[in-house]
Each structure stands twice: as C-alpha cells, then as structure tokens.
Design a protein around this motif. Structure first.
Motif, short mmCIF file in Angstrom:
data_model
loop_
_atom_site.label_atom_id
_atom_site.label_comp_id
_atom_site.label_asym_id
_atom_site.label_seq_id
_atom_site.Cartn_x
_atom_site.Cartn_y
_atom_site.Cartn_z
N LEU A 45 -3.77 -6.43 -7.76
CA LEU A 45 -4.63 -6.09 -6.63
C LEU A 45 -4.96 -4.61 -6.56
CD1 LEU A 45 -3.00 -8.30 -3.84
CD2 LEU A 45 -4.95 -8.81 -5.31
N GLY A 46 -4.30 -3.80 -7.37
CA GLY A 46 -4.53 -2.37 -7.34
C GLY A 46 -3.50 -1.69 -6.46
N LYS A 47 -2.86 -0.67 -6.98
CA LYS A 47 -1.81 0.02 -6.24
C LYS A 47 -2.43 0.92 -5.18
CE LYS A 47 2.37 2.78 -6.85
NZ LYS A 47 3.15 1.86 -6.01
N ASP A 48 -1.99 0.76 -3.95
CA ASP A 48 -2.53 1.53 -2.83
C ASP A 48 -1.41 2.33 -2.18
OD1 ASP A 48 -4.17 0.76 0.33
OD2 ASP A 48 -4.33 2.50 -0.97
N TYR A 49 -0.67 3.04 -2.99
CA TYR A 49 0.41 3.90 -2.50
C TYR A 49 1.41 3.13 -1.66
CZ TYR A 49 -2.87 7.41 -4.06
OH TYR A 49 -3.73 8.15 -4.82
N GLY A 50 1.64 1.87 -2.03
CA GLY A 50 2.65 1.07 -1.35
C GLY A 50 2.20 0.48 -0.03
N ALA A 51 0.94 0.67 0.35
CA ALA A 51 0.46 0.14 1.63
C ALA A 51 0.35 -1.37 1.58
CB ALA A 51 -0.90 0.76 1.97
N LEU A 52 0.49 -2.01 2.75
CA LEU A 52 0.35 -3.46 2.85
C LEU A 52 -1.08 -3.86 2.53
CD1 LEU A 52 1.80 -6.12 3.83
CD2 LEU A 52 0.70 -5.68 6.02
N LYS A 53 -1.24 -4.86 1.69
CA LYS A 53 -2.56 -5.39 1.36
C LYS A 53 -2.86 -6.56 2.28
CE LYS A 53 -1.87 -3.92 -3.39
NZ LYS A 53 -0.62 -3.20 -3.06
N ASP A 54 -4.08 -6.68 2.73
CA ASP A 54 -4.44 -7.68 3.72
C ASP A 54 -5.46 -8.68 3.19
OD1 ASP A 54 -3.88 -5.06 5.65
OD2 ASP A 54 -3.22 -6.96 6.51
N ILE A 55 -5.19 -9.97 3.44
CA ILE A 55 -6.13 -11.05 3.17
C ILE A 55 -6.47 -11.68 4.51
CG2 ILE A 55 -6.37 -13.36 2.19
CD1 ILE A 55 -4.63 -12.44 -0.14
N VAL A 56 -7.76 -11.75 4.83
CA VAL A 56 -8.22 -12.35 6.08
C VAL A 56 -9.13 -13.52 5.74
CG1 VAL A 56 -9.45 -12.00 8.24
CG2 VAL A 56 -8.08 -10.14 7.28
N ILE A 57 -8.81 -14.71 6.28
CA ILE A 57 -9.58 -15.92 5.98
C ILE A 57 -10.11 -16.52 7.28
CG2 ILE A 57 -9.46 -18.28 5.08
CD1 ILE A 57 -7.35 -17.34 3.11
N ASN A 58 -11.41 -16.78 7.32
CA ASN A 58 -12.04 -17.51 8.42
C ASN A 58 -12.19 -18.97 8.00
OD1 ASN A 58 -12.46 -15.13 9.94
ND2 ASN A 58 -14.36 -14.71 8.85
N ALA A 59 -11.79 -19.88 8.86
CA ALA A 59 -11.89 -21.31 8.52
C ALA A 59 -12.17 -22.11 9.78
CB ALA A 59 -10.61 -21.79 7.85
N ASN A 60 -12.89 -23.22 9.61
CA ASN A 60 -13.23 -24.08 10.74
C ASN A 60 -12.10 -25.07 11.00
OD1 ASN A 60 -14.53 -25.90 12.56
ND2 ASN A 60 -16.51 -25.20 11.76
N PRO A 61 -11.58 -25.12 12.23
CA PRO A 61 -10.46 -26.03 12.52
C PRO A 61 -10.85 -27.50 12.46
CG PRO A 61 -11.25 -25.00 14.54
CD PRO A 61 -11.96 -24.32 13.42
N SER A 62 -12.15 -27.80 12.50
CA SER A 62 -12.57 -29.20 12.41
C SER A 62 -12.39 -29.75 11.00
CB SER A 62 -14.04 -29.34 12.82
OG SER A 62 -14.89 -28.61 11.95
N LEU A 63 -12.33 -28.87 10.00
CA LEU A 63 -12.08 -29.27 8.62
C LEU A 63 -11.17 -28.22 7.98
CD1 LEU A 63 -12.79 -31.50 6.59
CD2 LEU A 63 -14.63 -30.04 5.75
N PRO A 64 -9.90 -28.22 8.33
CA PRO A 64 -8.99 -27.17 7.84
C PRO A 64 -8.86 -27.18 6.32
CG PRO A 64 -7.76 -28.97 8.86
CD PRO A 64 -9.21 -29.22 9.16
#
Length: 321
Positions: free
Chosen positions: A114-133
């Motif tokens: 993912l690429g080193k970012d000086y030890g910082a936490l890497k974030d993944i954000v996912i949008n999804a519709n609860p009607s079809l998880p």
C-alpha cells in the motif's frame, strides 16, 4: 543549588542532557521533539553525574503529557479524514469494533503493498447499500482481521432511513478501543443509498473503486499472493462470472454457471487451484444471495461446505438467517 538548561539532542534514542546555566536561561525541551521518556542528567563540577529531583519530576509530567497529546492527535487525524470526504454527513449511529486480533501481523508486507506512510494508519472506506449487502466484502474483512490488526467501524449515512441491527453489528460488538496509532489498517463501512458498492482508499488522494468484484480483488490483494498470468486470468474470469451471471443474471445463466462450477470443482478443491482465492469468496456469496445454494450440484455443495467450515464464512452466514 545550581539551575540547569535542558537541551534536546536530535536523533533516534537521543537522551536529554542538562548543563549548568543561570536560572534566567532555564527552559523545557520542546514536546513534539521527544521520541520517548527523556533521561535527564546533571553534570556537577566534580565530573560525577547525579539526578536532579526537580528535573526528574518534570520528566514524569512531560511523559504523561506526550502520551495524552499523541492520543489526541490520533483522534483528531481520524476526524479530519472523515470530514474531508463527501460522506461526512453521517447520522449518530456509529458502531465500532476492534476485536479483530491478527493471528500473524506483517506490517512490512502491508507497507510494501500500500505504500509506506511513515507508519500512519491506512484507511479503507466502503459505501454499500443495506438492501443488498456485499457479503464478499464482509468475508474478506474477517479474513484480513486474521492477518492484520484492523480498526473497524460501521456508520449509517443520512440517505438511509433504517438499517437492520445485524448489519450495524456486522463487524462485532463495540469493545474497548486501543489508541488509533496501534492499528495497521482502518476499515470503515458506510451503509448508504448507492447503486453499487464504492470504495475509497486513502481519503486524501480520493482513489475510488466501484463494484463488489473490483473491491473484492483489491482487498484480497492485501494478502500478498502472487499468481502467474494464467491463474490471475482464471480468477478474474470467475469473479466476473459470479457477479454478472450468477448474481445478476437470469435463471438460465445461473444454471449454466453452476454446471461450469461443478465441472471445475470435480478436478480441484477450489475454483482455481488448490487454495482459496477471491473467486471462491465472491462465488460463494453470490450463491447465498441468489438462493441458488440448495439447487447446486454435488461438487458445488461439497465446495460450499468447505467454505462454510472457515470462520469468516460462518460468521457471515449469521446475517442470512
């Protein structure tokens, strides 16, 4: 009693030393420069070293302040990243979980992929519709938790009126959190009214990935498996087939896919080769969501049981009941 001026020495593990100076020149080392508990020593005129009680007390207070500042900075960083994204208009429903303890942690591999970012936490954000998880993404989240230390969170977007309790707790119950900087990866799921799942990795660069199959490929790549060109092509083909024909296709298309799966699984334990791949994850989830599992032929049924014997699959099955 002589007074001392405290000077920070830069560099890893540098100690803070004090040298005798007039009281008017006394000052405390800059907090943001400190790399750990400072070792304050005073040099007397005889050349022997002795610890000044007042500086020792200062050291203890500074260490506590540094700890609090670091935790506060981590919390502010997390909030600022959320504010920078268009998904910031969340309601008050927030479920967080940090109960995913890794079986084996390998931060070096994650930095490499993912690429080193000086030890910082890497974030993944996912949008999804609860009607079809997107069940495959939930399975992959559980698999990732076995490898890395993940800070998980579930939010509800203002575009969604209500979300089933099981989906709000799909990452587990809220538990006592550790400081944010102690995690390797942030995994945030936002239940939102979107036509198909959307993923953003690294909010600052806003790199979007759309579609359950594409997001699943990305998440599975974090395990670091290396495939040759033929194997990679077969895996991609099965992922597309599972999404566009098995999950979204007609009953005739589903029947044809099940026959192809049955033939492939008559030769190998998994869809591609002798180990689990993202193709198995996506295909199994597609079968569950389309209700085709009960009508599956013998080899497919056997393969499905092999999947369900793995903890990440069995945990997702609870959402289907």
């Amino acid at each position: 009693m002589p007074m001392y001026k405290v000077r920070p020495f830069h560099g890893p593990g540098a100690a803070v030393r004090a040298e005798q100076l007039p009281a008017c020149m006394y000052r405390v080392p800059s907090l943001h420069r400190a790399a750990g508990p400072p070792q304050v020593r005073a040099r007397g005129g005889t050349g022997t070293e002795e610890i000044d009680p007042s500086l020792q007390a200062l050291e203890s207070r500074q260490e506590e302040i540094l700890k609090r500042l670091y935790e506060l900075k981590s919390a502010v960083d997390g909030l600022s990243k959320m504010i920078q994204t268009p998904d910031a208009d969340l309601d008050v429903t927030v479920i967080q979980s940090d109960d995913c303890s890794p079986l084996t942690t390998n931060g070096a591999d994650l930095d490499l992929m993912l690429g080193k970012d000086y030890g910082a936490l890497k974030d993944i954000v996912i949008n999804a519709n609860p009607s079809l998880p997107p069940l495959s993404l939930l399975v992959l989240h559980s698999l990732l938790c076995e490898r890395y230390k993940i800070l998980s969170a579930v939010h509800t977007h203002s575009s969604v009126k209500s979300v089933p309790e099981s989906l709000l707790k799909c990452f587990g119950e809220q538990t006592k959190k550790q400081p944010r900087h102690e995690y390797q990866l942030g995994f945030t799921l936002i239940w939102k009214d979107v036509p198909k799942p959307q993923m953003k990795f690294s909010i600052q660069t806003m790199c979007p990935i759309e579609g359950e199959g594409n997001i699943a490929r990305f998440l599975f790549s974090l395990f670091g498996q290396k495939y040759n060109a033929l194997t990679s092509t077969l895996i991609d083909s099965w992922v597309d087939t599972a999404i566009f024909q098995l999950k979204e296709g007609s009953s005739k298309e589903r029947g044809a896919v099940l026959r192809s799966m049955n033939a492939a699984l008559g030769k190998t334990a998994w869809l591609v080769g002798n180990e689990l791949s993202v193709a198995d994850v996506v295909a199994w989830c597609a079968l569950q969501q389309t209700g085709s599992a009960n009508a599956a032929p013998a080899n497919v049924q056997k393969w499905m049981k092999s999947c369900e014997n793995l903890a990440p699959f069995s945990s997702v099955m609870k959402l289907l009941k």
